[in-house]
Design an enzyme around this catalytic site. Structure first.
Site, PDB file in Angstrom:
ATOM      1  N   SER A 195     -23.890   3.858   1.354  1.00 20.51           N
ATOM      2  CA  SER A 195     -23.559   4.888   2.339  1.00 20.51           C
ATOM      3  C   SER A 195     -24.796   5.724   2.602  1.00 20.51           C
ATOM      4  O   SER A 195     -25.718   5.783   1.770  1.00 20.51           O
ATOM      5  CB  SER A 195     -22.424   5.775   1.797  1.00 20.51           C
ATOM      6  OG  SER A 195     -22.260   6.937   2.584  1.00 20.51           O
ATOM      7  N   TYR A 208     -18.772  11.204  -5.239  1.00 23.33           N
ATOM      8  CA  TYR A 208     -19.017  10.114  -4.289  1.00 23.33           C
ATOM      9  C   TYR A 208     -20.518   9.928  -4.063  1.00 23.33           C
ATOM     10  O   TYR A 208     -21.023   8.803  -4.112  1.00 23.33           O
ATOM     11  CB  TYR A 208     -18.317  10.406  -2.970  1.00 23.33           C
ATOM     12  CG  TYR A 208     -18.418   9.279  -1.968  1.00 23.33           C
ATOM     13  CD1 TYR A 208     -17.552   8.193  -2.034  1.00 23.33           C
ATOM     14  CD2 TYR A 208     -19.366   9.294  -0.959  1.00 23.33           C
ATOM     15  CE1 TYR A 208     -17.631   7.147  -1.120  1.00 23.33           C
ATOM     16  CE2 TYR A 208     -19.468   8.262  -0.043  1.00 23.33           C
ATOM     17  CZ  TYR A 208     -18.597   7.192  -0.131  1.00 23.33           C
ATOM     18  OH  TYR A 208     -18.701   6.160   0.774  1.00 23.33           O
TER      19      TYR A 208
END
Length: 339
Positions: A195, A208
């Site tokens: 990501s 995350y």
């Protein structure tokens, strides 16, 4: 004297790498064929994993779908079989037409396995089943991912551990399971779906971001290890998309004046760009390309300057609506459970 000559040669190689990179931007490289190659996709039951499966099905790969949810994984498999049936029916049935040789019959193959990639025992046992029932794999797409959706001090330790296990540690287990045969044959391709939040962070999603930073660190270190071992037949591709409109970060938004410049990515666009990068052996793909500039600026700007930019863009609080939405959903679910 020798070190000076070597430094000169290294300088030339670095400059040549820039030339080749620029050339690839101007001239689209030829995509390699993955027809008949075995492709393992984790998290194939939904989101990007399902779209990856569809794209590789269109390229006639043998698909091995992993997901913790059996029903959603089977739904993906049925969608893949439909794509394969359409491809088979569209193929010419005559032995030869107009001097064109008959295309070999396409044998659609898709296998499904229930696997919790956050548990290494599950990964290793499922990988053994794949080797026994399908054979050795050619492509490994580490796609599975989760997000807790809680502020650090409100997040249960179990959810933090789960995020790290699925988003980061799972890459270790799957790679250890399949890399040995790739090394033996000097052939394979490992894809890390990370990501943009593994390249630069934001507030409110510490677990995350940490998991994605870890996945990227693992990917880059393994890439260097393969190069050092001169295993040039094993390719690596790092996929770093901006926020993708899969519902995982529902409610996340930038400052309203800046929102049009940073819209959530369409999942189909994201996967098509990633597959193109994989099939051209591109080491890294960031979508949109603006993410390359953001990452570069992070490396050269002072931290206080980055903070100023975050506040201007609204990136420092972009997760607040998402976290509030997740908290509301959690409270509603707990309320229903208690009724």
């Amino acid at each position: 004297m020798y070190i000076i000559m070597e430094f000169f040669m290294v300088t030339l190689k670095v400059l040549w790498a820039f030339v080749l990179a620029g050339w690839k931007w101007l001239v689209r490289p030829k995509e390699k064929s993955v027809a008949g190659q075995v492709c393992v996709i984790t998290g194939a039951g939904s989101g990007l994993g399902r779209l990856f499966a569809m794209e590789f099905a269109r390229r006639r790969a043998v698909l091995v779908l992993w997901d913790i949810n059996k029903q959603s994984n089977e739904e993906t498999a049925e969608m893949v079989r439909q794509v394969q049936r359409e491809m088979t029916s569209a193929m010419p049935k005559d032995g030869c037409a107009g001097g064109v040789q008959e295309v070999p019959a396409f044998q659609p193959q898709v296998y499904t396995y229930v696997c919790d990639v956050g548990k290494r025992e599950s990964v290793y046992s499922t990988a053994e089943k794949v080797r026994r029932e399908v054979g050795h794999i050619d492509l490994l797409i580490n796609n599975a991912g989760v997000v807790s959706g809680h502020h650090l001090l409100e997040c249960p330790d179990e959810l933090i551990e789960r995020t790290m296990m699925v988003n980061c540690h799972a890459h270790f287990w799957t790679t250890k399971a399949f890399l040995p045969k790739m090394l033996e044959t000097n052939h394979g391709h490992i894809v890390t779906v990370a990501s943009s939040l593994g390249l630069f962070s934001t507030a409110g999603v510490e677990d995350y971001c940490a998991s994605k930073f870890g996945a990227i660190g693992f990917h880059e270190s393994l890439s260097h290890e393969l190069k050092a071992a001169e295993k040039d037949g094993i390719k690596m591709t790092l996929v770093c998309p901006f926020l993708v409109d899969t519902g995982m970060f529902q409610g996340c938004r930038m400052r309203k004046e800046m929102a049009p410049l940073f819209p959530p990515l369409k999942p189909e666009y994201c996967v098509k760009q990633a597959v193109r990068a994989i099939l051209t052996n591109q080491p890294m793909i960031c979508t949109p390309r603006l993410m390359y500039m953001v990452t570069f600026m992070k490396t050269i700007l002072p931290f206080d300057a980055i903070v100023c930019m975050y506040r201007f863009l609204g990136a420092d609080k972009c997760m607040h609506h998402f976290l509030a939405h997740r908290k509301e959903v959690t409270n509603n679910n707990e309320g229903k459970t208690g009724m």
